[in-house]
Design an enzyme around this catalytic site. Structure first.
Site, PDB file in Angstrom:
ATOM      1  N   PHE A 279       0.810  -1.228   0.000  1.00 39.43           N
ATOM      2  CA  PHE A 279       0.000   0.000   0.000  1.00 39.43           C
ATOM      3  C   PHE A 279       0.839   1.272   0.000  1.00 39.43           C
ATOM      4  O   PHE A 279       0.355   2.337  -0.355  1.00 39.43           O
ATOM      5  CB  PHE A 279      -0.959   0.007   1.208  1.00 39.43           C
ATOM      6  CG  PHE A 279      -0.303   0.443   2.492  1.00 39.43           C
ATOM      7  CD1 PHE A 279      -0.184   1.803   2.800  1.00 39.43           C
ATOM      8  CD2 PHE A 279       0.227  -0.482   3.377  1.00 39.43           C
ATOM      9  CE1 PHE A 279       0.445   2.223   3.972  1.00 39.43           C
ATOM     10  CE2 PHE A 279       0.854  -0.086   4.544  1.00 39.43           C
ATOM     11  CZ  PHE A 279       0.963   1.275   4.833  1.00 39.43           C
TER      12      PHE A 279
ATOM     13  N   LYS B  10      -1.390  -7.370  -9.214  1.00 41.60           N
ATOM     14  CA  LYS B  10      -2.381  -7.413  -8.117  1.00 41.60           C
ATOM     15  C   LYS B  10      -1.991  -6.301  -7.153  1.00 41.60           C
ATOM     16  O   LYS B  10      -1.122  -6.476  -6.297  1.00 41.60           O
ATOM     17  CB  LYS B  10      -2.336  -8.793  -7.440  1.00 41.60           C
ATOM     18  CG  LYS B  10      -3.628  -9.223  -6.748  1.00 41.60           C
ATOM     19  CD  LYS B  10      -4.124  -8.283  -5.680  1.00 41.60           C
ATOM     20  CE  LYS B  10      -3.327  -8.376  -4.398  1.00 41.60           C
ATOM     21  NZ  LYS B  10      -3.744  -7.307  -3.413  1.00 41.60           N
TER      22      LYS B  10
ATOM     23  N   GLU C 237      -5.048  -3.839  -2.062  1.00 44.35           N
ATOM     24  CA  GLU C 237      -6.491  -3.557  -2.015  1.00 44.35           C
ATOM     25  C   GLU C 237      -6.789  -2.276  -1.229  1.00 44.35           C
ATOM     26  O   GLU C 237      -7.892  -1.752  -1.278  1.00 44.35           O
ATOM     27  CB  GLU C 237      -7.264  -4.745  -1.435  1.00 44.35           C
ATOM     28  CG  GLU C 237      -6.973  -5.089   0.025  1.00 44.35           C
ATOM     29  CD  GLU C 237      -5.724  -5.968   0.216  1.00 44.35           C
ATOM     30  OE1 GLU C 237      -4.796  -5.907  -0.618  1.00 44.35           O
ATOM     31  OE2 GLU C 237      -5.689  -6.700   1.230  1.00 44.35           O
ATOM     32  N   ARG C 238      -5.753  -1.757  -0.505  1.00 45.62           N
ATOM     33  CA  ARG C 238      -5.982  -0.519   0.243  1.00 45.62           C
ATOM     34  C   ARG C 238      -5.753   0.715  -0.627  1.00 45.62           C
ATOM     35  O   ARG C 238      -6.237   1.790  -0.306  1.00 45.62           O
ATOM     36  CB  ARG C 238      -5.089  -0.502   1.490  1.00 45.62           C
ATOM     37  CG  ARG C 238      -5.556  -1.560   2.498  1.00 45.62           C
ATOM     38  CD  ARG C 238      -4.757  -1.531   3.772  1.00 45.62           C
ATOM     39  NE  ARG C 238      -3.519  -2.284   3.651  1.00 45.62           N
ATOM     40  CZ  ARG C 238      -2.685  -2.502   4.647  1.00 45.62           C
ATOM     41  NH1 ARG C 238      -2.955  -1.995   5.842  1.00 45.62           N
ATOM     42  NH2 ARG C 238      -1.585  -3.194   4.469  1.00 45.62           N
TER      43      ARG C 238
ATOM     44  N   SER D  29       5.119  -6.918   3.407  1.00 43.06           N
ATOM     45  CA  SER D  29       5.615  -7.153   4.768  1.00 43.06           C
ATOM     46  C   SER D  29       6.355  -8.493   4.863  1.00 43.06           C
ATOM     47  O   SER D  29       6.161  -9.387   4.032  1.00 43.06           O
ATOM     48  CB  SER D  29       4.440  -7.121   5.742  1.00 43.06           C
ATOM     49  OG  SER D  29       3.549  -8.152   5.400  1.00 43.06           O
TER      50      SER D  29
ATOM     51  N   CYS E  25       9.679   1.656   3.526  1.00 44.09           N
ATOM     52  CA  CYS E  25      10.643   0.614   3.893  1.00 44.09           C
ATOM     53  C   CYS E  25      12.047   1.200   4.054  1.00 44.09           C
ATOM     54  O   CYS E  25      12.932   0.514   4.539  1.00 44.09           O
ATOM     55  CB  CYS E  25      10.630  -0.515   2.875  1.00 44.09           C
ATOM     56  SG  CYS E  25      11.309  -0.002   1.313  1.00 44.09           S
TER      57      CYS E  25
ATOM     58  N   GLU F 168       9.350  -3.940  13.163  1.00 50.42           N
ATOM     59  CA  GLU F 168       8.932  -2.891  12.227  1.00 50.42           C
ATOM     60  C   GLU F 168       7.595  -2.314  12.702  1.00 50.42           C
ATOM     61  O   GLU F 168       6.606  -3.035  12.828  1.00 50.42           O
ATOM     62  CB  GLU F 168       8.779  -3.461  10.811  1.00 50.42           C
ATOM     63  CG  GLU F 168       8.417  -2.377   9.807  1.00 50.42           C
ATOM     64  CD  GLU F 168       8.306  -2.890   8.367  1.00 50.42           C
ATOM     65  OE1 GLU F 168       7.618  -3.900   8.143  1.00 50.42           O
ATOM     66  OE2 GLU F 168       8.902  -2.260   7.479  1.00 50.42           O
TER      67      GLU F 168
HETATM   68  P1  NAD Z   1       1.363  -6.551   3.051  1.00 56.54           P
HETATM   69  O1  NAD Z   1       2.361  -7.661   3.128  1.00 56.54           O
HETATM   70  O2  NAD Z   1       0.255  -6.521   4.032  1.00 56.54           O
HETATM   71  O3  NAD Z   1       0.639  -6.568   1.610  1.00 56.54           O
HETATM   72  C1  NAD Z   1       1.375  -6.621   0.412  1.00 56.54           C
HETATM   73  C2  NAD Z   1       0.554  -7.367  -0.634  1.00 56.54           C
HETATM   74  O4  NAD Z   1       0.332  -8.710  -0.194  1.00 56.54           O
HETATM   75  C3  NAD Z   1      -0.823  -6.753  -0.891  1.00 56.54           C
HETATM   76  O5  NAD Z   1      -1.065  -6.742  -2.286  1.00 56.54           O
HETATM   77  C4  NAD Z   1      -1.769  -7.691  -0.154  1.00 56.54           C
HETATM   78  O6  NAD Z   1      -3.018  -7.832  -0.796  1.00 56.54           O
HETATM   79  C5  NAD Z   1      -1.051  -9.017  -0.149  1.00 56.54           C
HETATM   80  N1  NAD Z   1      -1.288  -9.791   1.074  1.00 56.54           N
HETATM   81  C6  NAD Z   1      -1.496  -9.292   2.334  1.00 56.54           C
HETATM   82  N2  NAD Z   1      -1.648 -10.309   3.215  1.00 56.54           N
HETATM   83  C7  NAD Z   1      -1.536 -11.452   2.507  1.00 56.54           C
HETATM   84  C8  NAD Z   1      -1.596 -12.839   2.860  1.00 56.54           C
HETATM   85  N3  NAD Z   1      -1.810 -13.237   4.112  1.00 56.54           N
HETATM   86  N4  NAD Z   1      -1.435 -13.746   1.876  1.00 56.54           N
HETATM   87  C9  NAD Z   1      -1.211 -13.379   0.595  1.00 56.54           C
HETATM   88  N5  NAD Z   1      -1.149 -12.085   0.213  1.00 56.54           N
HETATM   89  C10 NAD Z   1      -1.307 -11.135   1.147  1.00 56.54           C
HETATM   90  O7  NAD Z   1       2.203  -5.191   3.047  1.00 56.54           O
HETATM   91  P2  NAD Z   1       1.643  -3.709   3.149  1.00 56.54           P
HETATM   92  O8  NAD Z   1       1.161  -3.465   4.536  1.00 56.54           O
HETATM   93  O9  NAD Z   1       0.756  -3.419   2.004  1.00 56.54           O
HETATM   94  O10 NAD Z   1       2.994  -2.887   2.894  1.00 56.54           O
HETATM   95  C11 NAD Z   1       3.869  -2.493   3.908  1.00 56.54           C
HETATM   96  C12 NAD Z   1       5.035  -3.446   4.037  1.00 56.54           C
HETATM   97  O11 NAD Z   1       5.741  -3.497   2.810  1.00 56.54           O
HETATM   98  C13 NAD Z   1       6.055  -3.010   5.079  1.00 56.54           C
HETATM   99  O12 NAD Z   1       6.461  -4.143   5.798  1.00 56.54           O
HETATM  100  C14 NAD Z   1       7.200  -2.456   4.245  1.00 56.54           C
HETATM  101  O13 NAD Z   1       8.462  -2.499   4.870  1.00 56.54           O
HETATM  102  C15 NAD Z   1       7.141  -3.327   3.057  1.00 56.54           C
HETATM  103  N6  NAD Z   1       7.763  -2.705   1.908  1.00 56.54           N
HETATM  104  C16 NAD Z   1       8.991  -3.148   1.535  1.00 56.54           C
HETATM  105  C17 NAD Z   1       9.655  -2.571   0.473  1.00 56.54           C
HETATM  106  C18 NAD Z   1      11.010  -3.061   0.070  1.00 56.54           C
HETATM  107  O14 NAD Z   1      11.481  -2.673  -0.980  1.00 56.54           O
HETATM  108  N7  NAD Z   1      11.658  -3.903   0.848  1.00 56.54           N
HETATM  109  C19 NAD Z   1       9.069  -1.509  -0.236  1.00 56.54           C
HETATM  110  C20 NAD Z   1       7.797  -1.078   0.162  1.00 56.54           C
HETATM  111  C21 NAD Z   1       7.155  -1.688   1.245  1.00 56.54           C
END
Ligand code: NAD
Length: 492
Positions: free
Chosen positions: A152, A176, A179-180, A229, A284, A382
């Site tokens: 997101f 994909k 969704e937020r 994450s 991140c 985090e």
């Molecule tokens: P998230 O992991 O909740 O969601 C990311 C994606 O995964 C979304 O499209 C979501 O629909 C999907 N998803 C969520 N839960 C899932 C599950 N249980 N099973 C399968 N798919 C699932 O992450 P977020 O909250 O949207 O983003 C923030 C996180 O992303 C932070 O931890 C941040 O550090 C990380 N991030 C990392 C980088 C990097 O380059 N390392 C860059 C940006 C963000």
């Protein structure tokens, strides 16, 4: 852009209603207002998008590479044209300030500039006469259908890290989005259609974990690129790899900022403040733990405290706002529970900024903790919100020890005037992206965005030449041709 939008998936260049009936509200985090709805796609929707991408692959992969690059260039020109409305869309659904949003759109466009020329960066090699009469050639070919699953916190930039490069290299793509924040991704889909991407080259399937889980095992998918994450990254990596896909999964972070006593302290304070509180800490690359090396701690905390108290929290579209809301009420509650936890663990709240009352937005008070110990959960986990922890350490060695004990290794920074120390830090810090006197060491688009340890899974990084490697596979051809008869000497 105003008014609520009810999204559909985009498959084969057309809107396609989801087969399921589930929908989710999309909210403006600054007000709580519903600004759209997003379908929660299931296996049938995923199968349709993958089939469209599969069907488009033969013609797209055999389109001359220069033609593909020019099409990506047309898409880039449309992004330039619409960059302000894209940034507004990011502010509206994510909450960050206009300056942060515009910067992130700009960074995304830089990735598209890279993608336009990616074909010219394709690795290739030839070895003539590698054995007697045998020539060896190496080709880089597209993989097929690539899936991108995005977080997101960068609604435009992270999708632009992925699909333009994958597509320029001859792959077809299923995105994909989170969704937020699906509205900005939908704008990208519309622009790709306006640019003239052939149907099926870019498809967008909206939804949550059900859509993701269907994509991870879908038979027509060749590779999965994920950013999100840490727990989800591990799930993506293991599940998709077990299904035989190539996987790249960037994960969470806990970034350490080391301040040495010889640092330019006012400069360091500016940099630390924007690293920790920019985008409300939902980055991140956000600095999360300051390691203040004796005797700099008192002065640093005093200066940081003054600045944190003066931060203006408010909606991202107000130009006087420094820190916007976090993305959802659950995220606000989670960050606030970490603030309570820090206090109960024995850390001191050195400063907090006030939050606007009664707006309906998901605002969290930017918080500076002092006297944090490395073993505390606020120093290790985090938080992904506007919270900064100061750990006081006795020496540079101790700072390295604390930073390197982290399970994560995304980014780290050092503030010093001592080139030797900076160099030692660069050599010994266990993190993929390192800042020297800067707090957000985001690599330029031509370089890899690279995490170490628990911050990334997979051999390659998301951008630059490593993305070119990820989105292509190598073919080596060894050839021997019947020898030409030697020309006969001319008759005398
Ligand atoms: P998230 O992991 O909740 O969601 C990311 C994606 O995964 C979304 O499209 C979501 O629909 C999907 N998803 C969520 N839960 C899932 C599950 N249980 N099973 C399968 N798919 C699932 O992450 P977020 O909250 O949207 O983003 C923030 C996180 O992303 C932070 O931890 C941040 O550090 C990380 N991030 C990392 C980088 C990097 O380059 N390392 C860059 C940006 C963000």
């Amino acid at each position: 852009m105003t008014g609520a939008r009810d999204l559909t998936n985009r498959v084969a260049g057309r809107p396609r209603s989801s087969a399921g009936t589930g929908r989710l509200d999309v909210r403006n985090p600054a007000t709580g207002e519903v600004i759209g709805t997003v379908p929660l796609s299931g296996a049938e929707d995923v199968a349709a998008a993958v089939a469209a991408a599969r069907a488009a692959f033969p013609a797209w992969s055999s389109t001359p590479v220069g033609e593909r690059g020019r099409l990506v260039g047309r898409f880039r020109a449309l992004l330039e044209r619409d960059q302000e409305s894209l940034a507004r869309s990011v502010v509206r659904e994510h909450g960050k300030t206009m300056a942060d949003a515009a910067g992130s759109v700009r960074r995304g466009i830089e990735s598209v500039e890279f993608a336009e020329g990616a074909a010219s960066l394709l690795p290739g090699a030839t070895i003539a006469n590698t054995a007697r009469g045998v020539d060896a050639e190496m080709f880089s070919e597209p993989l097929g259908v690539v899936v991108g699953i995005t977080p997101f916190n960068f609604p435009v930039m992270v999708p632009l890290w992925m699909f333009p490069t994958a597509i320029a290299l001859g792959n077809t793509f299923v995105l994909k989005p989170s969704e937020r924040v699906p509205l900005s991704a939908d704008l990208l889909g519309a622009l790709s259609e306006e640019a003239g991407f052939p149907p099926g080259v870019l498809n967008i399937v909206h939804g949550d974990k059900d859509a993701v889980n269907a994509l991870l095992v879908a038979p027509g998918v060749d590779a999965v690129a994920f950013v999100g994450s840490a727990p989800v990254a591990r799930h993506i990596y293991t599940t998709a790899a077990a299904a035989g896909k190539r996987v790249l999964a960037l994960a969470g972070a806990k970034n350490h900022l080391v301040v040495l006593p010889d640092a330019d302290v006012p400069g360091a304070v500016d940099s630390i403040l924007s690293s920790a509180f920019g985008s409300a800490g939902e980055r991140c690359l956000a600095g999360s733990v300051v390691l203040a090396v004796d005797p700099i701690g008192d002065e640093l905390v005093r200066r940081l405290s003054e600045r944190v108290r003066a931060l203006k929290v408010g909606p991202g579209d107000d130009p006087s706002t420094d820190v916007g809301p976090v993305v959802r009420p659950e995220q606000r509650d989670r960050v606030e529970s970490y603030i309570r936890l820090g206090q109960s663990e024995g850390a001191t709240v050195a400063a907090q900024a006030p939050v606007p009352a009664g707006s309906g937005g998901y605002f969290v008070a930017p918080t500076l903790f002092d006297h944090v110990r490395p073993s505390m959960r606020i120093a290790r986990e985090e938080i992904f919100g506007p919270v900064l922890a100061v750990v006081r350490v006795a020496s540079f060695e101790e700072a390295l020890e604390v930073a390197n004990a982290s399970e994560f290794g995304n980014a780290a920074a050092i503030y010093t005037r001592d080139g030797g120390r900076a160099r030692a830090f660069r050599e010994r810090i266990q993190a993929g992206m390192v800042g020297v006197n800067l707090g957000v060491p985001a690599p330029s688009a031509a370089l890899p965005f690279v995490g170490w340890k628990g911050s990334a899974y997979g051999a390659l990084a998301a951008t630059g030449p490593e993305a070119v490697r990820f989105f292509t596979r190598t073919k080596v051809v060894m050839s021997r041709w019947p020898a030409e008869p030697a020309p006969r000497p001319p008759a005398s």
